[in-house]
Design a protein around this motif. Sequence first.
Motif: not given
Length: 309
Positions: A187-190, A225-229, A259-264, A279-288
């Motif tokens: 649910t949160k990523g590895p 190459d593999i780390a995020i955030s 999948f979603g989750h990552y707020w791209f 997931d492109y940040s629809a929770g704030t000002n991004g599009p669904l």
Amino acid sequence: MKTYDIIPDIHGQAEKLKSALRDLGYSYRNGAWRHSDPNRLCVFLGDYVDRGSANGEVINIVRRMVDVGTAYAIMGNHELNAIHFHTEHPDTGVPLRAHSDKNRRQHASFLKEFPLGEEKTIEALSWLKSLPLYVEFDEFRVVHACWNEGVINDLKRIVHDGRLTDEQYLEAADHNSQLFSLVETTTKGPEARLPEGYLIYDKEGVGREEVRLQWWNGSARKWKDIAISVPDPDQLPDSNLPASVTQSVYPAASKPVFFGHYWFSGEPVLQAQNALCLDYSAGTNGPLVSYQFELGATSLNLDRLTIHS
């Protein structure tokens, strides 16, 4: 032949959800949103709550669609967090998720609509608890944050149909349990521990010995190459990844996974030829953003994406 409209993190943004459903040809009839084609169904990727102001309406839309058979829905980390925030351990009376100022801020919009202990809150949480952690269809898979083959296989052995029992929700809040690790990854990523002596600092300035992973990135060879955030990638070691990381990457021969989750942000891209984050940040000002998957498709194609304004 069935067609699936795959829709990611909505986060209480009911107007965005309804607009997207209309764009895709759904309408509200007989108590639920339905497509004129009975073989057209939605698949929701979790995170229905928090941030937006219409948590209850989003839950109601998704729930009714699931009930009448026009949608599937899985759990996101925000549903898991809500369940744990509102659940006390039966032995200690302590909430499974701390009622800290930080957690209250993250959960504020849900709490405004669903205060602690109220009957409507208990009822909504009961439905959220019924959601599976993942769904595997004949030709594709959906998960909120990470499909790790080993983790999913372990969950299949100990969790019936991907759905946690009340007792397993308690276990999933215990940081020392195997189930905690399995559910957190899904649910949160590895995450993976950096080589000894390395430390990265997150956006809040907190030093960390572990990094989140692009679990879909089969071409990754080094930590950068593999780390995020990671705010400053130069803090990462310039060394080859250990086998424990490279061997956990999503296999290129596996079914497509959504999948979603990552707020791209920015223009959507494929994460891999068989992996796509919506997931492109629809929770704030991004599009669904949604994807139309037709059975029989042999590959993922960005032409099947719809960016809903």
